[in-house]
Write an enzyme that holds these catalytic residues in place. Sequence first.
Site, PDB file in Angstrom:
ATOM      1  N   GLY A 181       0.838  -1.207   0.000  1.00  0.00           N
ATOM      2  CA  GLY A 181       0.000   0.000   0.000  1.00  0.00           C
ATOM      3  C   GLY A 181       0.860   1.239   0.000  1.00  0.00           C
ATOM      4  O   GLY A 181       2.056   1.175  -0.276  1.00  0.00           O
ATOM      5  N   ASN A 182       0.263   2.380   0.306  1.00  0.00           N
ATOM      6  CA  ASN A 182       1.043   3.610   0.433  1.00  0.00           C
ATOM      7  C   ASN A 182       0.393   4.509   1.475  1.00  0.00           C
ATOM      8  O   ASN A 182      -0.664   4.192   2.018  1.00  0.00           O
ATOM      9  CB  ASN A 182       1.198   4.304  -0.930  1.00  0.00           C
ATOM     10  CG  ASN A 182      -0.135   4.677  -1.524  1.00  0.00           C
ATOM     11  OD1 ASN A 182      -0.847   5.511  -0.987  1.00  0.00           O
ATOM     12  ND2 ASN A 182      -0.494   4.041  -2.645  1.00  0.00           N
ATOM     13  N   TYR A 183       1.031   5.639   1.742  1.00  0.00           N
ATOM     14  CA  TYR A 183       0.615   6.486   2.859  1.00  0.00           C
ATOM     15  C   TYR A 183      -0.522   7.447   2.539  1.00  0.00           C
ATOM     16  O   TYR A 183      -0.850   8.300   3.349  1.00  0.00           O
ATOM     17  CB  TYR A 183       1.808   7.304   3.361  1.00  0.00           C
ATOM     18  CG  TYR A 183       2.868   6.479   4.051  1.00  0.00           C
ATOM     19  CD1 TYR A 183       2.563   5.752   5.193  1.00  0.00           C
ATOM     20  CD2 TYR A 183       4.170   6.437   3.560  1.00  0.00           C
ATOM     21  CE1 TYR A 183       3.530   5.004   5.823  1.00  0.00           C
ATOM     22  CE2 TYR A 183       5.148   5.693   4.199  1.00  0.00           C
ATOM     23  CZ  TYR A 183       4.829   4.968   5.334  1.00  0.00           C
ATOM     24  OH  TYR A 183       5.776   4.236   5.968  1.00  0.00           O
TER      25      TYR A 183
END
Length: 402
Positions: free
Chosen positions: A209-211
């Site tokens: 995923g990412n932030y």
Amino acid sequence: MRLKGKHIILGLTGSIAAYKAAYLLRGLVKEGAEVQVVMTPAAKEFITPVTMSALSGRPVASEFFAANDGTWHSHVDMGQWADLMLIAPVTAATLGKMAHGIADNLLVTTYMSAKCPVYLAPAMDLDMFKHPSTLQNLEILRSFGNVILEPGEGELASGLHGKGRMQEPEQLVEEVVTFFNSKKKLLNKKVLVTAGPTFEKIDPVRFIGNYSSGKMGFALAEELAEAGASVTLVTGPVSLATTHPSIQRIDVESAAEMHQACLDLFSGVDAAIMCAAVADYRPKHAADQKIKRTAADMQIDLEATADIAASLGQLKTDKQLLVGFALETNDEKQNALGKMQKKNLDFIVLNSLQDAGAGFGGNTNKITILSKDNNAQEFELKHKREVAADIVGKLIQELAKL
Ligand code: CTP
């Protein structure tokens, strides 16, 4: 009579600037507005309810119950009746109560029941205005979508000189007129917004995923809905809520699901804003069972996901607009212009990670809007909701050209 038939709640709190509210009320009524005045108990120390009810032609609401006959003032009814709520002057104390849900008077309960946009015109001494608690409360209220009509600099009741002086009544009347004129420029327009990260499955318990927090995309959806658009928000996994009745929310997890949802929706919209931080790669094979720790090293083979913006760019007709974002760390403008061309976007919103306060997670952003005609519009660091208003403003301009 630029406000004919408009329903306005005018809230008053206990500030010396409350005397100016009489002129403000007269200005609103002269423009044809129907105004219901709501006063906090402290406001009555500064200006009498008799003055305000005489000028508005309606009884002033201040207590939950009328002491003489027990009539109940329904904050819920008032909150639903109003097209706009303006609290002028608003003190530091009331800002704090509004920001934290301390609903101990009729004005704050009315605020919390209001379905309409809320404008706030602070008035206080300069040191109170710049105190971190006031600044934080204003930040919270902005994040609720409330509009702060910044106080001006000038002579204050204390005799000191600085920022904290409520805007003059004539200026406030113009703000209200502008609000009613500029509102709903996107009525009957349908807009698709993507937001948040995507999660790409590795096994049943892990993902790539990412932030991305989704805040920018959600702020855009709210701003579009406020402007009258009917919005479909396709969002990856985020912990944000949508409240506006004109936002239809579709929750997805992976880039593939987001891609499919966008393909299904795109032909039915006038514009699409691609704000999601879509994963560019996903594991080639997601394991059915949890991967066990065995060897010291392991590799995961990745494959490219679909580029959602690019595939909508291919489908786009000349009656549709497509807007993208670019988050860059270097050669920002050049990279963003390249993306705009490659994905057939009409304009692209660039945020550079070199700018403090811009990018993922936070409440602020600093953007540059690059258009096809090589025009670059740089904006200052702002709250994401205000950034959203700038982007929606640009969208309104561009839609008018189609
Ligand atoms: N985008 C998309 N689908 C993808 C990747 C990106 O729709 N699979 C959209 C984003 O929502 C954004 C724009 O394309 O509006 C640019 O995203 P970005 O990640 O900066 O661009 P990429 O093309 O992925 O380029 P790179 O990551 O190599 O910088």
